[in-house]
Scaffold this active site. Structure first.
Site, PDB file in Angstrom:
ATOM      1  N   HIS A 181       4.662  -0.336  11.413  1.00  0.00           N
ATOM      2  CA  HIS A 181       3.305  -0.882  11.522  1.00  0.00           C
ATOM      3  C   HIS A 181       3.163  -1.812  12.727  1.00  0.00           C
ATOM      4  O   HIS A 181       2.250  -2.626  12.784  1.00  0.00           O
ATOM      5  CB  HIS A 181       2.946  -1.654  10.247  1.00  0.00           C
ATOM      6  CG  HIS A 181       3.130  -0.881   8.998  1.00  0.00           C
ATOM      7  ND1 HIS A 181       2.465   0.301   8.771  1.00  0.00           N
ATOM      8  CD2 HIS A 181       3.928  -1.092   7.919  1.00  0.00           C
ATOM      9  CE1 HIS A 181       2.841   0.778   7.586  1.00  0.00           C
ATOM     10  NE2 HIS A 181       3.730  -0.045   7.053  1.00  0.00           N
ATOM     11  N   HIS A 226       0.461   4.409   5.653  1.00  0.00           N
ATOM     12  CA  HIS A 226       1.665   5.248   5.615  1.00  0.00           C
ATOM     13  C   HIS A 226       1.236   6.706   5.550  1.00  0.00           C
ATOM     14  O   HIS A 226       2.003   7.574   5.153  1.00  0.00           O
ATOM     15  CB  HIS A 226       2.521   4.929   4.394  1.00  0.00           C
ATOM     16  CG  HIS A 226       2.788   3.477   4.220  1.00  0.00           C
ATOM     17  ND1 HIS A 226       1.982   2.664   3.457  1.00  0.00           N
ATOM     18  CD2 HIS A 226       3.736   2.686   4.742  1.00  0.00           C
ATOM     19  CE1 HIS A 226       2.457   1.428   3.508  1.00  0.00           C
ATOM     20  NE2 HIS A 226       3.510   1.409   4.282  1.00  0.00           N
TER      21      HIS A 226
END
Lengths: 321, 321
Positions: free
Chosen positions: A54, A213
């Site tokens: 991330h 995700h």
């Protein structure tokens, strides 16, 4: 798989090595915990983290004015409680530690275990859980996504203002229910540790409500022009946001060019203006990504004087502008 | 084509609209010229620009400490002389204007014409041409790529130090031959204005020496692990760079995750260290991109005290860290 990596088992270590080699303001402890090179000597310490993939979250926010530590899990995998505990112990200066956790089962469980272990060592710890992703209808099951970065900044500001741990938790929990995000993807992320795409998607499709995700969202739809995509996302968001003065984040998912994020921002601005809403602060860039996924998320937060001051206060993080 | 755009003919306008809506420190004049909202009242003014598709270059560097104006052409297309002239006239405060131009035929010709037109209006103008891409063997034909951003910063610093136009040009031209860059690509950019990929590339291939418009480079090769890619690029660069103390930029090409840029940096650092070279300042991020191309470029510049001071001086640009 085309990836700038040496070995999939070294992804996290190599990334952290690179980060610490190139940024003298941070250091790595306990293999996967990023802390400030100069420990903050007063004020509540703030720890966040989660799976990697991330970037710049979370390690990029370890800086004056934001986090004191980021605990980095493997790609899309929660960090373990022992690492979180080590982070807590490293940054506590006696005024307590706030954990900022995204609402994923693994993260919540592991941060909670670490909190319990730290409390047994007489460290004061509190936790706030971010659940900003409105693509999930059940409010308690909402995922923590890009809005989490705003919480990092708000917490960092409150700590610098000298808030106590209890006050910080209370103030943040007042704001948390008002942070609303929804994401979309044009492409799936290539996960370097598996060599597989996060999901399958056709050349003419987009995923609305995608998670960071690559989790499934609200619906799989035919690709539209950006103005219609923006209208689609705002339609969901404005079901939950009634205020007229807003802070807005246009967050790139990792492989979206900055040019397109600015184009998104133009259409968000136009659409909000047509509803007599005013954006008082914009964030446009990659804040909470999903590896090399193309797409973006949109976060709306009703403005308040304190929040605006907190989000525009200076920070040494190069990734929060 | 999956792109966050409304219409390919509006790409540039929509991007600039978004940029100016979300950043109150800049404004758009003459449709495609980005200038600071508050004009600099003293010191040499600095104008750069070129085709769009390289964001945050060039508009993102219009800020205190860097550029006074960026002239934005259509995607991968030089801006026209009349727009460049308008930029020069808008930012000149009587101390003259420096043009920072990347070495592409169209850019060089159009900036030169604008310079001549401005001089006819009694504005002092000088030009520096950046040719940092060592993938081209003929030194005079080398393209201007990521190293250009370091020139923006150096020029901005010299202007703030009160350098005269002639001094600035002379000082920058001393440094220019020492800035060396080479790029590589894993994927081709999707050009939004044509709906076509910039070039064809197989799933197991990479392009070494690629330009920022996807121009062909040194060679098409089978994909390797990152350590070998880095060694391959450094091998080319160190043919031309002998100094031991270096400033290094790892520049993402637009769709490369920050995680992978940090992994690249780790292996650059290791390789340089093994040759007893020291990196005194790192830049890791997206500085000069090629739309959504995956890949990176590596820039080496021998350190000097002035250059280091210039590149680490503060700037209001959120994209130069």
């Amino acid at each position: 798989m085309k990836k700038l990596i040496k070995d999939k088992t070294h992804f996290l270590k190599d990334m952290l090595d690179g980060l610490s080699k190139t940024n003298k303001d941070i250091k790595i402890i306990s293999d996967t915990v990023v802390v400030r090179a100069d420990k903050k000597q007063q004020g509540v310490a703030i720890v966040s983290g989660g799976g990697s993939g991330h970037e710049p979250a979370h390690a990029g926010y370890v800086a004056q004015g934001m986090l004191d530590a980021a605990v980095c899990g493997e790609v899309f995998t929660s960090p373990t409680p022992d690492k979180i505990l080590n982070a807590i112990k490293a940054v506590d200066n006696g005024e307590g530690v706030l954990l900022v956790v995204k609402n994923y089962a693994g993260d919540v469980m592991n941060f909670e275990m670490a909190q319990e272990m730290a409390e047994m060592e007489d460290i004061q710890v509190e936790t706030v859980i971010v659940k900003d992703d409105i693509a999930v209808s059940d409010v308690d099951k909402r995922r923590g996504v890009a809005g989490t970065v705003l919480v990092h900044k708000y917490a960092g500001y409150l700590a610098e203002q000298g808030s106590s741990l209890q006050d910080m938790k209370a103030q943040i929990e007042t704001v948390l229910p008002n942070i609303k995000t929804i994401g979309m993807a044009l492409t799936a992320p290539m996960v370097p540790t598996t060599g597989q795409y996060g999901f399958d998607i056709e050349a003419d499709e987009m995923e609305i409500g995608v998670g960071i995700h690559g989790e499934k969202g609200l619906s799989r739809e035919k690709v539209e022009t950006v103005d219609k995509i923006v209208a689609r996302l705002l339609n969901e968001l404005l079901n939950e946001v009634n205020e007229d003065r807003l802070i807005v984040m246009v967050n790139g998912m990792g492989a979206t060019p900055l040019s397109e994020l600015n184009i998104v921002a133009k259409y968000v601005d136009e659409a909000l203006e047509s509803q007599n809403k005013t954006v008082t602060k914009w964030f446009v860039g990659d804040y909470m990504t999903a590896l090399d996924m193309q797409g973006f998320s949109l976060t709306l937060v009703p403005e308040s004087e304190t929040l605006l001051k907190a989000l525009t206060a200076s920070t040494a993080s190069p990734y929060f502008n």
